[in-house]
Design an enzyme around this catalytic site. Structure first.
Site, short mmCIF file in Angstrom:
data_model
loop_
_atom_site.label_atom_id
_atom_site.label_comp_id
_atom_site.label_asym_id
_atom_site.label_seq_id
_atom_site.Cartn_x
_atom_site.Cartn_y
_atom_site.Cartn_z
N LYS A 19 -3.95 6.13 -3.34
CA LYS A 19 -4.98 6.79 -2.56
C LYS A 19 -5.54 7.96 -3.39
O LYS A 19 -4.38 8.15 -4.45
CB LYS A 19 -4.76 7.41 -1.40
CG LYS A 19 -3.59 6.68 0.22
CD LYS A 19 -4.81 5.35 0.34
CE LYS A 19 -3.81 4.74 1.48
NZ LYS A 19 -2.78 4.45 1.45
N ASP A 35 1.04 -0.96 0.01
CA ASP A 35 0.09 0.14 0.18
C ASP A 35 0.77 0.91 0.44
O ASP A 35 2.29 1.29 0.39
CB ASP A 35 -0.46 -0.02 1.01
CG ASP A 35 -1.92 1.20 1.54
OD1 ASP A 35 -3.23 1.24 0.12
OD2 ASP A 35 -0.85 1.73 2.18
N TYR A 92 2.32 10.36 1.17
CA TYR A 92 4.06 9.54 1.53
C TYR A 92 5.44 10.07 1.04
O TYR A 92 5.23 9.88 -0.76
CB TYR A 92 3.76 7.71 1.52
CG TYR A 92 2.54 7.16 2.22
CD1 TYR A 92 1.78 8.04 2.67
CD2 TYR A 92 2.22 5.98 1.97
CE1 TYR A 92 0.94 7.77 3.39
CE2 TYR A 92 1.14 5.76 2.48
CZ TYR A 92 0.57 6.83 2.74
OH TYR A 92 -0.68 5.78 4.19
#
Length: 346
Positions: A85, A57, A62
């Site tokens: 995401k 993931d 990030y």
């Protein structure tokens, strides 16, 4: 060196995806709270592939693109399952004081929230470019909810998300992605959005752990009924269950420290690593498809591999319930659920 067994796989919701019981949370590869040298990240991801950790993931947030870039480069030549995401777009230009977001060495971008139809479509395309991959398996709406935005701002984002849900549904129906879901740190928004769409998965970080079991009474039964799987992020509650002193990314309050110390006493009694118990516990619930701790380097990965291979006696879980450290109705493991079980013939 292998694991001494083959990781079990569980179906994600009603999709055709089969996730390994142990996956990888990719925030550390974006440099969460510390720099993430590329060579070290790539070595860690290569080792993960060797032992069957094929689900990773990540998110644009990030490292403001850093995690997606390194993960894409690492998995491109392998079979993989990737979730990323949507809900934030990255704009050129370094953020002011990016370390305040947890990223001391990010790429030169800054995030803008956008949960609209156009924002989700643009985020999906941008993630394909950053990863250098021709497919992404799972898209998760990132950090929607009042915990992140506050009540008033979240209302605006929820209005935008009506179009965002339509974008996700179109991407799934076209075959561009295999699953859609949420990636959040709170349960209330999951319950609310279950009334607006069918979700294949909720990546729930830190809310169903050895330390916290509130979703046991509402969200998890609702997920079983809706055929929505839980991907369990943050199994160490941001560090407190793996020897750290942080909970929810802040210093742990006294009541949490007291609870953790009681857990440690039980672990010592049965010679069980607290971190091992934290990894094993969530898999006992049938709604949980995969547990995805973060890891910064190969040493941390090897520690996780050791913990998932641990044999934890049934009497340990019984003692936790006796001491009211787990609810009486919480499912607990019997045997090692991370690995395929041998079929014994009469």
């Amino acid at each position: 060196m292998g694991l001494g067994g083959k990781l079990a796989h569980r179906q994600l919701g009603g999709t055709n995806l089969q996730l390994p019981t142990l996956g990888i949370g990719g925030a550390a590869f974006g440099g969460l709270f510390a720099t993430a040298p590329r060579k070290e990240s790539m070595s860690t991801l290569d080792r993960a592939k060797e032992v069957g950790l094929t689900y990773i993931d990540t998110a644009p947030y990030y490292g403001f693109g850093r995690s997606e870039r390194v993960i894409g480069d690492a998995v491109r030549k392998y079979d993989y399952i990737i979730s990323t995401k949507v809900g934030r777009l990255l704009k050129p230009g370094m953020a002011d004081n990016p370390a305040q977001f947890g990223w001391p060495d990010p790429l030169p971008f800054h995030p803008i929230y956008d949960y609209s139809y156009d924002g989700i479509m643009r985020s999906y395309e941008a993630s394909l470019h950053r990863t250098g991959l021709d497919r992404l398996d799972i898209l998760l709406v990132h950090d929607i909810g009042t915990a992140t935005h506050g009540p008033e701002e979240n209302l605006r984002h929820m209005k935008d998300l009506k179009g965002g849900i339509r974008a996700l549904q179109e991407l799934k129906s076209s075959g561009a992605i295999s699953a859609m879901g949420l990636g959040v740190n709170e349960t209330a928004i999951c319950m609310e959005l279950m009334q607006q769409a069918h979700w294949d998965a909720f990546l729930l970080a830190g809310r169903y752990t050895l330390l916290e079991q509130a979703p046991l009474q509402d969200l998890l039964p609702a997920c079983l009924e809706a055929k929505t799987s839980i991907i369990l992020g943050g199994p160490f509650n941001s560090g407190i269950l793996v020897g750290g002193n942080t909970w929810n990314y802040e210093s742990a309050p006294p009541e949490i420290l007291t609870h953790v110390n009681a857990l440690k006493e039980c672990c010592q009694e049965f010679s069980v690593d607290l971190a091992a118990a934290a990894l094993h516990f969530p898999l006992a619930h049938p709604a949980v498809a995969s547990v995805i701790p973060g890891m910064r380097n190969r040493n941390e990965l090897e520690g996780i591999l050791k913990w998932i291979a641990a044999d934890i006696p049934d009497t340990f879980w019984a003692r936790l319930k006796e001491r009211e450290l787990l609810p009486a109705d919480a499912p607990v493991p019997s045997g090692n659920l991370f690995f395929e079980q041998e079929v014994k013939h009469a």
